[in-house]
Enzyme design. Structure first.
Site, short mmCIF file in Angstrom:
data_model
loop_
_atom_site.label_atom_id
_atom_site.label_comp_id
_atom_site.label_asym_id
_atom_site.label_seq_id
_atom_site.Cartn_x
_atom_site.Cartn_y
_atom_site.Cartn_z
N LYS A 133 -27.30 44.69 24.07
CA LYS A 133 -27.25 44.17 22.95
C LYS A 133 -28.74 43.65 22.41
CE LYS A 133 -24.59 43.99 20.16
NZ LYS A 133 -23.62 43.14 19.94
N GLU A 177 -28.61 37.77 10.25
CA GLU A 177 -27.22 37.52 10.23
C GLU A 177 -27.11 35.99 9.45
OE1 GLU A 177 -24.47 39.15 13.17
OE2 GLU A 177 -26.38 39.11 14.08
N LYS A 199 -27.62 13.18 -2.09
CA LYS A 199 -28.74 13.28 -1.15
C LYS A 199 -28.65 14.35 -0.12
CE LYS A 199 -30.44 8.91 -2.33
NZ LYS A 199 -29.05 8.80 -3.27
N ASN A 236 -29.49 41.93 18.78
CA ASN A 236 -28.80 41.42 17.92
C ASN A 236 -29.69 40.92 16.59
OD1 ASN A 236 -26.04 42.06 18.83
ND2 ASN A 236 -26.07 40.19 19.82
N THR A 247 -27.14 53.54 -4.14
CA THR A 247 -26.25 52.80 -5.02
C THR A 247 -24.78 53.03 -4.41
OG1 THR A 247 -25.65 54.58 -6.51
CG2 THR A 247 -27.61 53.18 -7.06
N HIS A 248 -23.88 51.99 -4.12
CA HIS A 248 -22.62 51.96 -3.83
C HIS A 248 -22.76 52.19 -2.36
CE1 HIS A 248 -21.00 52.12 -8.03
NE2 HIS A 248 -21.92 52.94 -8.09
N TYR A 281 -24.68 4.41 -13.55
CA TYR A 281 -24.46 4.70 -12.34
C TYR A 281 -23.23 4.48 -11.74
CZ TYR A 281 -25.89 4.97 -7.64
OH TYR A 281 -25.95 5.32 -6.24
N ASN A 290 -30.73 0.99 -8.86
CA ASN A 290 -30.28 2.40 -9.58
C ASN A 290 -31.61 3.00 -10.02
OD1 ASN A 290 -27.87 1.33 -9.08
ND2 ASN A 290 -27.63 0.80 -11.46
N SER A 305 -26.09 4.32 3.12
CA SER A 305 -26.48 5.45 2.97
C SER A 305 -27.94 5.49 3.93
CB SER A 305 -27.14 5.54 1.69
OG SER A 305 -28.03 4.65 1.07
N SER A 336 -27.04 39.28 24.29
CA SER A 336 -25.38 38.92 24.34
C SER A 336 -25.49 38.30 25.86
CB SER A 336 -24.71 40.36 24.21
OG SER A 336 -23.47 40.07 24.99
N GLN A 346 -24.58 8.50 -5.02
CA GLN A 346 -24.95 8.57 -3.50
C GLN A 346 -24.66 9.72 -2.55
OE1 GLN A 346 -24.38 4.62 -1.75
NE2 GLN A 346 -23.73 5.75 0.03
#
Lengths: 465, 465, 465, 465
Positions: A285, A292, A327, A287, A157-158, A319, A112, A25, A279, A324
């Site tokens: 463009k 996003e 993480k 963007n 709404t919607h 354990y 541990n 690790s 772009s 492990q």
């Protein structure tokens, strides 16, 4: 012959290279060196205070840990993959620097409980840092809200025009949404506030340790009640990841809003050039890349949460190495949130509002039709019937291609004699918004209260971050 | 003044550093340089063949791309974060090396179709590599199966002893499970076999390109039918991630099996020291770390799949930056699978079987009780009634603490006069297993057929990997 | 005393009511009665053909199964919760109707292979049905595409106007996306095409069964190679759920598109009243409820997939009750998809296009700016430099508030002498679209080819559904 | 002509049947009738108190709501699919019972804030109920712990024998794990404690409502600060689902433990017949069905959480129909948890412990090897070196097939002269456990403290449930 690992005593063959690479690790947990060193120092001081280590030995170990820290900070630490993890890397180096006394560091401790301590320290700090980052985003939201606080715009709404709302009201909805996230991160920090050292491998230790002392030194206010629970608990990481996931959900809602509002069709706002991208092929463009990406990164953070929950599924006590896998998911979620919050805060602070566009957006959009129904209901017509009358008016206007604003009292009275002149005023978007004075509503006085409250909630919070 | 980005023409301000860092994909997509260069070479040759580029210009570009490749391979390539992504990094460097002609490389191409091409190339290769890795795992499973093929052991359902099975039969169950995974990876490779270049940003290109030529050079057998679909499709990655996720599920089942079987309670097998790890505190420990990690990593791969699916949710056409989030999840899942398959293959190839322990495991375990019922059913007693009789025999034996093997014919006949002498033989675990001769069953001749088939299925497959 | 369950022989206490309620699958698996009866009939015929059952017994059982079916169809079947599952319910009822001979039905069979058979039958049919439903959606998409096939509209990337595309081109992008889904469902059907009966509990059976005969009767083309794999495999359900999840992702993209396009800001289309809903309070509202729900239901189907994958995680062989959790997730995903596809097909078939609005949408939107760059590139200017020139033109126009269409040749030549008169034509949206003649591009002739192909792909498919 | 829906005024066509069926939430939200009626009653009383309704009208409405409740309770309520949802069903029925005055109920209210109120009420109660169910499980865990509190058994890490622990210590680890779940459910209840009514559709209402009064009547302590947030917030459901998911993770860990411990290989415990199931084919089987299902159902609950998070992803403000998808996931998760907790509590309360088996399990298992290292470390040998010595001893014993218990002092001194006689005592499992007296450790006095604390934590809690 025994194998050259800290645990190699009973082993007759060395680790296979691919197994070692697979199980190590160190590549990702080496970032926990500050937590590991802090934990080891507190452990050494406690061992000395309890007489488990001699004062001199403790001093040697503390100086050795200082030397290790200096090496790491100076990027001179000799990392080796065979070290498996940060704990062994530090201990191995300490042995090189100090000789056999280094071997005393691990007295009354197992990896541990050691890794549990490191992760608690990390999670507690991460939660605090993210709470601060959320506060910074809230500050940016507040700035945007205050840029044109009483400008009227369509409330949706919607994704359909529903009722006019104030510009600031819309942004405050986000502000209060993120307020819950900020509080959630603070609670996630509390969830991590439990000190596991002393649990040993799983059963506690026969050495007369004093976990309360370690806790006090490291700023923990609680201990675990049960040593097996202490080494197998990952709830505090799940809480942190959930706080990240729900915040990511909210960020994706805000990101979507920016994507919509910067579109040519909405065009309510414009991103600063510094927070937009172009772009490779289309010269015109601009963007909303940041918005996003923030929206898309919800997927990543949800995936991190799902990863941890799946790891926990069906795992017996205490354990197991599966843990492990806690993480990388946690690191990734926290880092993703951290960067998303920062980037989006910047984009908001530099956002331009097109007030003219907002004003035009409610023209002829029928979004004050509720006023017709409310007007009749206030005059005694049951609301359901009032709604029906208003529906017929809207339907006829739509067919005739006329906005509600074009109606006069006489026409309205053909639908219901209850209509009075003041209804015409209520059909103006700004007037309609101003009438919604219920607590939390969009009327200017309500919105000013909300702005005030928002400012108060931020006091101190951003500075803390 | 315009900004110094390939797309900077319409921009008046430079990118904010944090936005640039947040939106840049170069840190993770630079690994796609081989695919990017291969795609650019095929693009250049096609442009030249179609007369869109002059022959000389094409040659210059191709030499430039060679030079870029040489720099990358020699670790001399000057990576710069401002390059945003691998495509821009290569093009920028090409401009430094070649001057303005480098600007012709992007003719009739957008990053949208370019990145799609790179990712298709990568996914196709990744799917093929993983199919090979699965074959290697299958070969290891076969080796284990053949280590004691006809040894009898308990077959489990609900982790309870159910019926005796052959050692090889159990391992072959995993073999055939992974056979489906291998085929799934091959199909995932086919899903990636679709060439997107020529789609441009989203609408195609006015240049007279020949995508079929590019496809042929790069070994693709199909084109996209629609240019908007070509730049927004990530289905082939979802297929790859799903194949990874289901294989990870299977690996977690195999991992759990190894964890169980290496426990002191089961002790059917022992891992080689080279594929086990010890404890920092408990000197006797020999932990099945590899098996546990493989089991835990299912979470990670599930999370990667969930991440991609979430990214796709609610995204309108055609390209959006959210799609940039497809890469890290895909890279992570493929790499996780790759390493898990390799490590587990090694652990299996070096696994030791304890045949004596297996043999003892079925002693007195009542796992041949079905034979009692089958025996009666074969003699005309309705199976349901036969099951009831056998259940009573088991209940009485349990109460008396006697194994089934201790029963004699006389006793059995007290439960049913239909019992005949041969039932006593059927109660022996090995005999019971040998009687299960139905297709796919655990009888030695059936298992030998399965082994034979397994060998045939592997022919050529491992070498391919 | 033994307990009154089919398996009660060895049990001394009856089931606790809450445990029985918790473990019973009958409330949800009773819908599998057609599959269960079909499987039992094939099983009985095979047992008779193999001489395991007498001809007369088989006829009795078959008549009994007919009687059970008649009762279920007439809603007269006496369902009892204590039956645990559909298999036991049928067998119990059979015993009431036929007496002890009913107990012969379970000869050479376990619920483990029986439920596997039922689920394979169900999954195969569900996959086929959904393939047909996808075809129906594709037919509806094609109808919409053909409603104004050559109308020009903005093509979007990043939800910004990118380049003009044809109306049909946009819808065809969805058509081809769903084509992959249809093929994926057909493959999911093939994944379910494997007959598990004969595997028994896990080890096969000593009775001389003929699984190939059962397979032939039920239309399966393959058997399992290994009996333990046969009872523990749920891959075919995972494949089906993944096909559902990816289709749900696509539906959410289409749903989002409809939500956007029915907004007042876009207003490209209008839903028929029959496929929209109103508001309980706002009389003017017309909400794209179906599109929103379809979008939201992606979450549900993703959740179903995640549920099954999590169930499989870490499960040792062979059968475990966890696998019972495969059903509700599968039923829910299939039903959700089925209803979403149907509702959305209806909404599309009745969708109105606002052609005038589409036409106006590309006016003055700079979406033909790529033409400026392409024009210069075609005249020898390196594309990167051409892009820069075009970017400057756009920037100046934006500053001056002028559309590209307002430029004349003279002005353009101030930026580059390479501009020729025909560039002015190319700046018209329709002309720009028409120039993108690359394979899969948006030029009318390319789109007509795509429409033609789409029609061919649907031939027979919808009727099949 | 307008359509016969409460919102039908502007609509000219009736709803398509399939759209109506698809969008209706009544089939699943009708279970919210108690919350809906409670909310309506509080709303009516507030309207009257504020003078928005006449006293007489309010009384009529309240009597009508009583009548509706009576019909529902008596199963005489005429449910109709066209009612869409529980709100409209109640209002429609009220109109049938009361005439036009029923139309006044919806004054100053939208379904958006109404459904939010209902869901808050439901979630708050569900969280409280689950907290109680967790307490009941904890009580059962405590009972099991107290059945043989000081019996010594192997403590596991990596499913390998690690160090001896007390029976009660192991069960208490689960107890304290679930203590966090209980607290989390209480917090989830607090998250739901926020009253949304008065927010209207999204912008508040012009009627002079008094949300604080409604809140007080319904036992809420907080209001929403912003009306748009009030109708779009689903965080409290996400918190509830996360609490369910993490509890489900823990239940799956406990379920796995029971599956392992009831296996023939472990055989530490036996389930009561009443909480086990048999096999349709194998007469000897006694399956831990409840434990397996509880384990498997983690998948389902994770899926529910993922479903809700996915629904929220990318959703702009304020209300959208996607949010309707919040309910089934929430209902399913809560019900799954409720039933899992109950069934497992029953299984635990009736669990039998095999104390003899526990005792034998630590014989010769080397699980006291840490004592060797600790013994040397306590005598000044650096722990790392002490670990190495102990490792060599273990390796030699393993090779010779001798347990640690067989060693005498003389032999030990060959490895290190530091060994003293008392080490031999420490090698006894019970003695080893008794020495681990660190806080939270497994020594009997520590475990008694934990039991005491556990009892205190349960005081009042189970009764509350």
């Amino acid at each position: 012959m025994t194998v050259e690992k800290a645990w190699g005593g009973r082993f007759r063959e060395p680790a296979a290279a691919e197994a070692e690479a697979f199980t190590a690790s160190l590549p990702f947990d080496r970032r926990l060196w500050p937590e590991d060193l802090a934990g080891s120092r507190a452990h050494v001081r406690m061992l000395a205070a309890q007489g488990i280590l001699g004062r001199e030995e403790a001093d040697q170990l503390l100086r050795g840990l200082d030397a290790v820290e200096a090496e790491i900070r100076a990027d001179r630490f000799p990392w080796r993959r065979e070290d498996e993890d940060i704990h062994m890397a530090v201990e191995r180096r300490l042995a090189e620097l100090l000789g056999p006394v280094a071997g005393k560091l691990h007295t009354a401790r197992s990896r541990n409980d050691q890794v549990a301590l490191d992760t608690h320290l990390w999670a507690r700090a991460a939660a605090g840092r993210l709470a601060g980052r959320v506060a910074a985003l809230q500050a940016a939201l507040l700035e945007v809200a205050e840029r044109a606080p009483e400008a009227v715009m369509p409330g949706y709404t919607h994704l359909q025009h529903a009722q006019p709302v104030l510009w600031a009201h819309h942004w405050l909805a986000f502000f209060f949404m993120f307020q819950r996230d900020r509080e959630r991160f603070l609670r996630a920090g509390e969830a991590a506030d439990r000190m596991p050292l002393g649990a040993g491998a799983l059963a506690g230790t026969p050495f007369p340790v004093d976990p309360a002392r370690v806790a006090a030194e490291l700023g923990f206010s609680r201990l675990y009640e049960n040593s097996m629970d202490a080494v197998s608990d990952r709830d505090y990481l799940a809480e942190l990841l959930f706080a990240c996931a729900l915040t990511a959900a909210h960020l994706s809602r805000l990101g979507e809003t920016l994507v919509l509002w910067t579109s040519r069709e909405f065009a309510f706002v414009e991103l600063a050039d510094a927070y937009a991208t172009g772009s490779s092929i289309m010269p015109q463009k601009k963007n909303p890349d940041v918005a996003e990406l923030v929206r898309g990164k919800a997927g990543r953070v949800y995936g991190d949460l799902m990863a941890l929950l799946t790891v926990l599924k069906g795992l017996p006590l205490a354990y197991a190495s599966d843990l492990q896998e806690d993480k990388e998911a946690s690191f990734d979620a926290v880092e993703t949130l951290d960067r998303s919050l920062s980037a989006l805060s910047g984009a908001l602070r530099t956002l331009r509002v097109d007030a003219g566009r907002l004003a035009r957006a409610t023209e002829g959009d029928y979004s004050t039709a509720t006023e017709l129904a409310d007007h009749l209901a206030a005059r005694g017509l049951p609301f359901r019937e009032a709604h029906r009358v208003a529906g017929r008016i809207v339907a006829d206007c739509l067919e005739a291609g006329r906005p509600l604003e074009a109606l006069d009292l006489e026409e309205l009275r053909r639908y219901s004699p209850l209509f009075e002149a003041e209804v015409l005023e209520a059909l103006r978007p700004a007037a309609s918004a101003a009438r919604r004075r219920s607590p939390g509503g969009t009327a200017p006085e309500r919105v000013r209260e909300q702005l005030e409250l928002a400012r108060r909630l931020l006091e101190g919070a951003v500075a803390d971050a």
